[in-house]
Scaffold this motif. Sequence first.
Motif, short mmCIF file in Angstrom:
data_model
loop_
_atom_site.label_atom_id
_atom_site.label_comp_id
_atom_site.label_asym_id
_atom_site.label_seq_id
_atom_site.Cartn_x
_atom_site.Cartn_y
_atom_site.Cartn_z
N ALA A 100 32.44 49.27 36.14
CA ALA A 100 32.50 47.93 35.53
C ALA A 100 31.93 46.82 36.41
CB ALA A 100 33.92 47.59 35.10
N LEU A 101 32.55 46.52 37.54
CA LEU A 101 32.24 45.30 38.27
C LEU A 101 30.78 45.18 38.72
CD1 LEU A 101 35.52 44.89 40.36
CD2 LEU A 101 34.91 43.84 38.17
N PRO A 102 30.13 46.24 39.22
CA PRO A 102 28.73 46.08 39.62
C PRO A 102 27.78 45.81 38.45
CG PRO A 102 29.70 48.00 40.68
CD PRO A 102 30.64 47.57 39.60
N PHE A 103 28.24 46.02 37.22
CA PHE A 103 27.39 45.90 36.05
C PHE A 103 27.65 44.62 35.25
CE2 PHE A 103 28.36 50.34 37.00
CZ PHE A 103 27.09 50.79 37.32
N ILE A 104 28.47 43.73 35.83
CA ILE A 104 28.85 42.50 35.15
C ILE A 104 28.20 41.31 35.85
CG2 ILE A 104 30.80 40.95 34.71
CD1 ILE A 104 32.52 43.42 34.28
N GLY A 105 27.47 40.52 35.07
CA GLY A 105 26.82 39.36 35.66
C GLY A 105 27.81 38.27 36.05
N ASN A 106 28.80 38.03 35.20
CA ASN A 106 29.78 36.97 35.45
C ASN A 106 30.99 37.57 36.15
OD1 ASN A 106 31.48 34.77 35.45
ND2 ASN A 106 31.02 34.18 33.34
N LEU A 107 30.86 37.82 37.45
CA LEU A 107 31.94 38.43 38.21
C LEU A 107 33.18 37.55 38.23
CD1 LEU A 107 32.91 40.71 40.11
CD2 LEU A 107 31.94 39.40 42.01
N ASP A 108 32.98 36.24 38.33
CA ASP A 108 34.13 35.32 38.37
C ASP A 108 35.01 35.50 37.14
OD1 ASP A 108 33.23 34.32 40.76
OD2 ASP A 108 32.36 32.51 39.91
N ALA A 109 34.39 35.59 35.97
CA ALA A 109 35.16 35.74 34.73
C ALA A 109 35.89 37.08 34.70
CB ALA A 109 34.23 35.60 33.52
N ALA A 110 35.23 38.14 35.15
CA ALA A 110 35.86 39.45 35.15
C ALA A 110 37.07 39.49 36.09
CB ALA A 110 34.85 40.52 35.56
N LEU A 111 36.93 38.91 37.28
CA LEU A 111 38.05 38.91 38.22
C LEU A 111 39.19 38.03 37.72
CD1 LEU A 111 36.14 38.70 41.62
CD2 LEU A 111 37.28 40.70 40.63
N ALA A 112 38.86 36.90 37.09
CA ALA A 112 39.90 36.03 36.57
C ALA A 112 40.69 36.73 35.46
CB ALA A 112 39.28 34.74 36.05
N ASP A 113 40.01 37.51 34.63
CA ASP A 113 40.71 38.21 33.55
C ASP A 113 41.54 39.36 34.11
OD1 ASP A 113 41.23 37.90 30.85
OD2 ASP A 113 39.89 39.53 30.27
N ALA A 114 41.02 40.03 35.15
CA ALA A 114 41.82 41.07 35.80
C ALA A 114 43.10 40.48 36.39
CB ALA A 114 41.00 41.76 36.89
N ALA A 115 42.98 39.31 37.00
CA ALA A 115 44.16 38.65 37.57
C ALA A 115 45.13 38.22 36.47
CB ALA A 115 43.73 37.45 38.39
N ARG A 116 44.59 37.83 35.33
CA ARG A 116 45.44 37.40 34.22
C ARG A 116 46.36 38.51 33.73
NH1 ARG A 116 45.44 38.17 28.97
NH2 ARG A 116 43.40 39.24 28.98
N VAL A 117 45.82 39.73 33.59
CA VAL A 117 46.63 40.83 33.06
C VAL A 117 47.47 41.50 34.15
CG1 VAL A 117 44.95 41.23 31.24
CG2 VAL A 117 44.86 42.62 33.32
N LEU A 118 47.24 41.14 35.41
CA LEU A 118 47.99 41.71 36.53
C LEU A 118 49.16 40.78 36.85
CD1 LEU A 118 48.08 43.89 38.78
CD2 LEU A 118 46.59 42.39 40.13
N ARG A 119 50.32 41.37 37.04
CA ARG A 119 51.50 40.56 37.34
C ARG A 119 51.39 39.91 38.71
NH1 ARG A 119 54.45 42.85 41.21
NH2 ARG A 119 54.40 45.12 41.52
N PRO A 120 52.13 38.84 38.95
CA PRO A 120 52.15 38.24 40.29
C PRO A 120 52.58 39.28 41.34
CG PRO A 120 53.19 36.78 38.71
CD PRO A 120 52.94 38.07 37.98
N ALA A 121 51.90 39.28 42.47
CA ALA A 121 52.12 40.23 43.57
C ALA A 121 51.68 41.64 43.23
CB ALA A 121 53.59 40.22 44.02
N GLY A 122 51.00 41.82 42.08
CA GLY A 122 50.47 43.13 41.74
C GLY A 122 49.28 43.48 42.62
N ARG A 123 48.94 44.76 42.63
CA ARG A 123 47.88 45.26 43.50
C ARG A 123 46.56 45.37 42.73
NH1 ARG A 123 48.92 49.68 48.00
NH2 ARG A 123 50.98 48.86 47.54
N PHE A 124 45.48 44.92 43.37
CA PHE A 124 44.14 45.02 42.82
C PHE A 124 43.25 45.69 43.86
CE2 PHE A 124 39.79 43.42 42.27
CZ PHE A 124 39.56 43.75 40.94
#
Length: 246
Positions: A119-143
């Motif tokens: 996924a990540l190397p193939f996405i132009g808008n990395l900022d948006a992808a990381l922000a959405d990953a953080a959204r679905v991840l709970r606080p203090a969750g592991r990424f």
Amino acid sequence: MPLPTPSQANRTFWDRDAARYHMEHADYLSSFYWCPEMLHEADAGLLGDVRGKRVLELGCGSAPCTAWLHNRGAHALGLDISHGMLSRAPSGIPLVQADALALPFADNSFDIVFSAFGALPFIGNLDAALADAARVLRPAGRFVAAVPHPMRWIFPNDPQSLTAEMSYFDGAYLEHSPDGELTYAEFHRTMGQWLRALQTNGPFRIVDLIEPEWPEDLTTTWGQWSPLRGEIFPGTAIFCCVNEKS
């Protein structure tokens, strides 16, 4: 008619390439390996104890990593944009076909989100992808994200070449059809760009950066990864992070 976006182009590419990819990388796709250096999660333990945890894999392909976690007691879910890749996953593994830029999950749905060369190397808008990953991840969750090391970008696809030919600062590799349609897209970030993107868009606190060494007994060439190159410079960067959102 609008030209394909990177997501649309890559979905079509991976649908068509799934059979070749699996034939060429059968060993790598047999279990949970983070990278062409064949670093296994059983040895690395980057996700910690997954029993009972809700885990999301971004860009799971045919889901060997998701399956490995599922068999170890995790509530693991694999997500990929390509139906051709997902169709090769083991039966009984929870899967979703979706774009990592638009995750179809509620906020704070997962204890762990990870990506192993997907996924990540193939996405132009990395900022948006990381922000959405953080959204679905709970606080203090592991990424955790394993990506091609930025050093790789400067070398050609020939795994036996040690001659730098491309600028470290160029940002994209795009393929087009004869009529100009985008057919494949891969995006490069410098190490600094990765660090800033992670710390800004989670915000993720980076707790470790792993650059796996090439094992002495590994003789397999994997695309542009090879023993020759692996002896001299890193081919993979693995960012281990904690979600610091409140």
